[in-house]
Motif scaffolding. Structure first.
Motif, PDB file in Angstrom:
ATOM      1  N   CYS A  45      92.704 -43.107  46.296  1.00 52.84           N
ATOM      2  CA  CYS A  45      93.813 -43.389  47.205  1.00 52.84           C
ATOM      3  C   CYS A  45      93.358 -43.408  48.669  1.00 52.84           C
ATOM      4  CB  CYS A  45      94.902 -42.349  47.007  1.00 52.84           C
ATOM      5  SG  CYS A  45      96.315 -42.529  48.124  1.00 52.84           S
ATOM      6  N   LEU A  46      93.937 -44.335  49.417  1.00 57.13           N
ATOM      7  CA  LEU A  46      93.579 -44.550  50.815  1.00 57.13           C
ATOM      8  C   LEU A  46      94.672 -44.085  51.775  1.00 57.13           C
ATOM      9  CD1 LEU A  46      91.110 -46.101  52.186  1.00 57.13           C
ATOM     10  CD2 LEU A  46      92.641 -48.072  52.316  1.00 57.13           C
ATOM     11  N   PHE A 223      88.698 -49.820  52.963  1.00 51.01           N
ATOM     12  CA  PHE A 223      89.469 -50.285  51.812  1.00 51.01           C
ATOM     13  C   PHE A 223      88.560 -50.956  50.783  1.00 51.01           C
ATOM     14  CE2 PHE A 223      91.581 -54.025  49.882  1.00 51.01           C
ATOM     15  CZ  PHE A 223      92.486 -53.374  49.062  1.00 51.01           C
ATOM     16  N   THR A 224      87.676 -51.828  51.253  1.00 50.62           N
ATOM     17  CA  THR A 224      86.763 -52.525  50.352  1.00 50.62           C
ATOM     18  C   THR A 224      85.889 -51.531  49.595  1.00 50.62           C
ATOM     19  OG1 THR A 224      86.713 -54.458  51.820  1.00 50.62           O
ATOM     20  CG2 THR A 224      84.922 -54.249  50.228  1.00 50.62           C
ATOM     21  N   HIS A 225      85.393 -50.529  50.314  1.00 51.72           N
ATOM     22  CA  HIS A 225      84.545 -49.519  49.682  1.00 51.72           C
ATOM     23  C   HIS A 225      85.317 -48.762  48.597  1.00 51.72           C
ATOM     24  CE1 HIS A 225      81.407 -46.533  49.211  1.00 51.72           C
ATOM     25  NE2 HIS A 225      82.258 -45.560  49.520  1.00 51.72           N
ATOM     26  N   HIS A 226      86.526 -48.312  48.916  1.00 50.91           N
ATOM     27  CA  HIS A 226      87.337 -47.585  47.920  1.00 50.91           C
ATOM     28  C   HIS A 226      87.614 -48.470  46.707  1.00 50.91           C
ATOM     29  CE1 HIS A 226      89.007 -43.817  49.968  1.00 50.91           C
ATOM     30  NE2 HIS A 226      88.113 -44.309  50.814  1.00 50.91           N
ATOM     31  N   TYR A 227      87.953 -49.731  46.953  1.00 49.44           N
ATOM     32  CA  TYR A 227      88.296 -50.661  45.876  1.00 49.44           C
ATOM     33  C   TYR A 227      87.102 -50.853  44.929  1.00 49.44           C
ATOM     34  CZ  TYR A 227      90.405 -54.869  43.760  1.00 49.44           C
ATOM     35  OH  TYR A 227      90.937 -55.785  42.896  1.00 49.44           O
ATOM     36  N   LEU A 228      85.926 -51.104  45.499  1.00 49.48           N
ATOM     37  CA  LEU A 228      84.743 -51.360  44.682  1.00 49.48           C
ATOM     38  C   LEU A 228      84.260 -50.092  43.973  1.00 49.48           C
ATOM     39  CD1 LEU A 228      82.749 -53.814  46.981  1.00 49.48           C
ATOM     40  CD2 LEU A 228      84.089 -54.353  44.929  1.00 49.48           C
ATOM     41  N   GLN A 229      84.371 -48.948  44.644  1.00 48.17           N
ATOM     42  CA  GLN A 229      83.985 -47.698  43.977  1.00 48.17           C
ATOM     43  C   GLN A 229      84.894 -47.423  42.790  1.00 48.17           C
ATOM     44  OE1 GLN A 229      80.870 -47.470  45.351  1.00 48.17           O
ATOM     45  NE2 GLN A 229      81.133 -45.239  45.312  1.00 48.17           N
ATOM     46  N   ALA A 230      86.187 -47.702  42.950  1.00 49.14           N
ATOM     47  CA  ALA A 230      87.114 -47.519  41.833  1.00 49.14           C
ATOM     48  C   ALA A 230      86.783 -48.487  40.701  1.00 49.14           C
ATOM     49  CB  ALA A 230      88.548 -47.719  42.309  1.00 49.14           C
ATOM     50  N   LYS A 231      86.505 -49.714  41.053  1.00 49.89           N
ATOM     51  CA  LYS A 231      86.176 -50.726  40.050  1.00 49.89           C
ATOM     52  C   LYS A 231      84.948 -50.325  39.242  1.00 49.89           C
ATOM     53  CE  LYS A 231      84.965 -55.643  39.633  1.00 49.89           C
ATOM     54  NZ  LYS A 231      84.781 -56.916  40.386  1.00 49.89           N
ATOM     55  N   GLN A 233      83.912 -47.234  38.860  1.00 48.05           N
ATOM     56  CA  GLN A 233      84.090 -45.854  38.393  1.00 48.05           C
ATOM     57  C   GLN A 233      83.115 -44.900  39.077  1.00 48.05           C
ATOM     58  OE1 GLN A 233      84.219 -45.628  34.074  1.00 48.05           O
ATOM     59  NE2 GLN A 233      85.383 -47.511  33.915  1.00 48.05           N
ATOM     60  N   LEU A 234      83.032 -45.041  40.387  1.00 48.43           N
ATOM     61  CA  LEU A 234      82.162 -44.195  41.202  1.00 48.43           C
ATOM     62  C   LEU A 234      83.010 -43.440  42.219  1.00 48.43           C
ATOM     63  CD1 LEU A 234      79.256 -46.727  41.876  1.00 48.43           C
ATOM     64  CD2 LEU A 234      79.226 -44.785  40.279  1.00 48.43           C
ATOM     65  N   PRO A 235      82.579 -42.253  42.618  1.00 47.46           N
ATOM     66  CA  PRO A 235      83.345 -41.483  43.608  1.00 47.46           C
ATOM     67  C   PRO A 235      83.184 -42.058  45.012  1.00 47.46           C
ATOM     68  CG  PRO A 235      81.321 -40.341  43.076  1.00 47.46           C
ATOM     69  CD  PRO A 235      81.388 -41.523  42.138  1.00 47.46           C
ATOM     70  N   VAL A 236      84.066 -41.617  45.900  1.00 48.52           N
ATOM     71  CA  VAL A 236      84.032 -42.027  47.303  1.00 48.52           C
ATOM     72  C   VAL A 236      83.540 -40.856  48.152  1.00 48.52           C
ATOM     73  CG1 VAL A 236      85.483 -42.571  49.300  1.00 48.52           C
ATOM     74  CG2 VAL A 236      85.809 -43.802  47.157  1.00 48.52           C
ATOM     75  N   ASP A 237      82.635 -41.134  49.055  1.00 53.03           N
ATOM     76  CA  ASP A 237      82.171 -40.130  50.011  1.00 53.03           C
ATOM     77  C   ASP A 237      82.927 -40.348  51.322  1.00 53.03           C
ATOM     78  OD1 ASP A 237      80.913 -38.370  51.687  1.00 53.03           O
ATOM     79  OD2 ASP A 237      78.959 -39.368  51.644  1.00 53.03           O
ATOM     80  N   GLU A 238      83.922 -39.532  51.599  1.00 54.72           N
ATOM     81  CA  GLU A 238      84.732 -39.712  52.793  1.00 54.72           C
ATOM     82  C   GLU A 238      84.055 -39.195  54.059  1.00 54.72           C
ATOM     83  OE1 GLU A 238      88.786 -38.640  52.543  1.00 54.72           O
ATOM     84  OE2 GLU A 238      89.147 -39.785  50.702  1.00 54.72           O
ATOM     85  N   ASN A 239      82.809 -38.749  53.929  1.00 52.87           N
ATOM     86  CA  ASN A 239      82.045 -38.320  55.099  1.00 52.87           C
ATOM     87  C   ASN A 239      80.976 -39.335  55.492  1.00 52.87           C
ATOM     88  OD1 ASN A 239      83.332 -35.743  55.480  1.00 52.87           O
ATOM     89  ND2 ASN A 239      82.260 -35.041  53.630  1.00 52.87           N
ATOM     90  N   ASP A 240      81.020 -40.519  54.866  1.00 56.32           N
ATOM     91  CA  ASP A 240      80.004 -41.515  55.200  1.00 56.32           C
ATOM     92  C   ASP A 240      80.340 -42.207  56.520  1.00 56.32           C
ATOM     93  OD1 ASP A 240      82.009 -43.321  54.664  1.00 56.32           O
ATOM     94  OD2 ASP A 240      81.106 -44.148  52.851  1.00 56.32           O
ATOM     95  N   ALA A 241      79.466 -43.132  56.930  1.00 59.38           N
ATOM     96  CA  ALA A 241      79.610 -43.777  58.242  1.00 59.38           C
ATOM     97  C   ALA A 241      80.872 -44.624  58.330  1.00 59.38           C
ATOM     98  CB  ALA A 241      78.370 -44.636  58.521  1.00 59.38           C
ATOM     99  N   LEU A 242      81.283 -45.275  57.233  1.00 55.00           N
ATOM    100  CA  LEU A 242      82.475 -46.114  57.255  1.00 55.00           C
ATOM    101  C   LEU A 242      83.717 -45.275  57.568  1.00 55.00           C
ATOM    102  CD1 LEU A 242      81.931 -48.401  54.110  1.00 55.00           C
ATOM    103  CD2 LEU A 242      81.518 -48.973  56.507  1.00 55.00           C
TER     104      LEU A 242
END
Length: 253
Positions: A45-46, A223-231, A233-242
């Motif tokens: 979720c974003l 948004f693109t990063h979250h979408y592709l990570q979900a697609k 099945q990978l986690p999101v790192d909310e501390n990355d540069a994006l």
């Protein structure tokens, strides 16, 4: 977290779903339940990252028939960032009266954003600060710029432009992006065909809304990063540069 209030594109999606005779199945995206606020899987979720930047400019989206139903639609991102975003479904044989009222509202100077080929030269603008009259962003008494974006596939956008007589009286803003699209959720015919939120960011920049333009760009990347990570099945790192760039822009705003 406070609930996300539905915006114009969200309401357009709800209206379009109400007219559907069967469920809309998005192709190529992640499967499963989606968050109503951002259209992503709940695990990705974003909504907590949704930015809002005060702008003088507004955006009016004319949306292709199923565009509001697509989870990859980026007009949704514009409505997240720019409070004065309006959205209408496009049809060749009918026009929503609220759209006509918006285009006639004296507080706004609407301009259609579209390539200037085959457009009468006197209608074409290449910027807002020069030769744009009331569209100039810093005019004390000028109208607020309202960017009319044709949100759909390229064939749909051309059809909207050619078969919408109510747009014929409006100036046409022709952008010179000089950049390749960074949008990776759909395949464009040409590298210089930008997605709708990228076009909106360029328009905001021309209108002097630099912070909003940068925020919209950063939001598209996240948004693109979250979408592709979900697609995948990978986690999101909310501390990355994006994510950090988006947070920094939000703090500055």
């Amino acid at each position: 977290m406070a609930p996300v209030i539905p915006h114009a594109v969200s309401r357009q999606r709800t209206e379009r779903l109400a007219r559907s005779s069967k469920p809309f199945l998005a192709r190529g995206g992640p499967r499963g339940e989606r968050c109503a606020g951002c259209r992503l899987l709940p695990s990705h979720c974003l909504c907590a990252l949704r930015p809002a930047v005060p702008t003088r400019a507004g955006v009016c989206l004319l949306m292709g028939d199923v565009e509001a139903l697509k989870p990859s639609n980026t007009g949704w991102l514009i409505a997240d960032v720019v409070a004065d975003t309006f959205a209408f479904g496009w049809a060749r044989t009918a026009v929503h009266p609220d759209l006509l009222a918006l285009l006639a509202d004296p507080q706004w100077q609407p301009v259609v954003v579209f390539p200037g080929d085959d457009v009468a030269p006197e209608r074409v603008l290449t910027g807002l600060a020069c030769n744009a009259g009331p569209v100039a962003p810093h005019s004390a008494s000028g109208k607020r710029p309202l960017f009319v974006l044709l949100d759909g596939t390229w064939p749909e956008a051309r059809r909207m432009f050619r078969k919408s007589p109510y747009l014929d009286r409006l100036p046409v803003l022709t952008l010179q992006p000089g950049q390749r699209s960074r949008y990776r959720l759909r395949h464009a015919l040409h590298d210089d065909h930008l997605c709708t939120s990228e076009v909106a960011a360029l328009c905001l920049e021309l209108a002097g809304e630099t912070r909003a333009a940068q925020t919209l760009e950063a939001y598209l990347d996240v948004f693109t990063h979250h979408y592709l990570q979900a697609k995948n099945q990978l986690p999101v790192d909310e501390n990355d540069a994006l994510h950090q760039r988006l947070r920094d822009l939000g703090a500055q705003a």
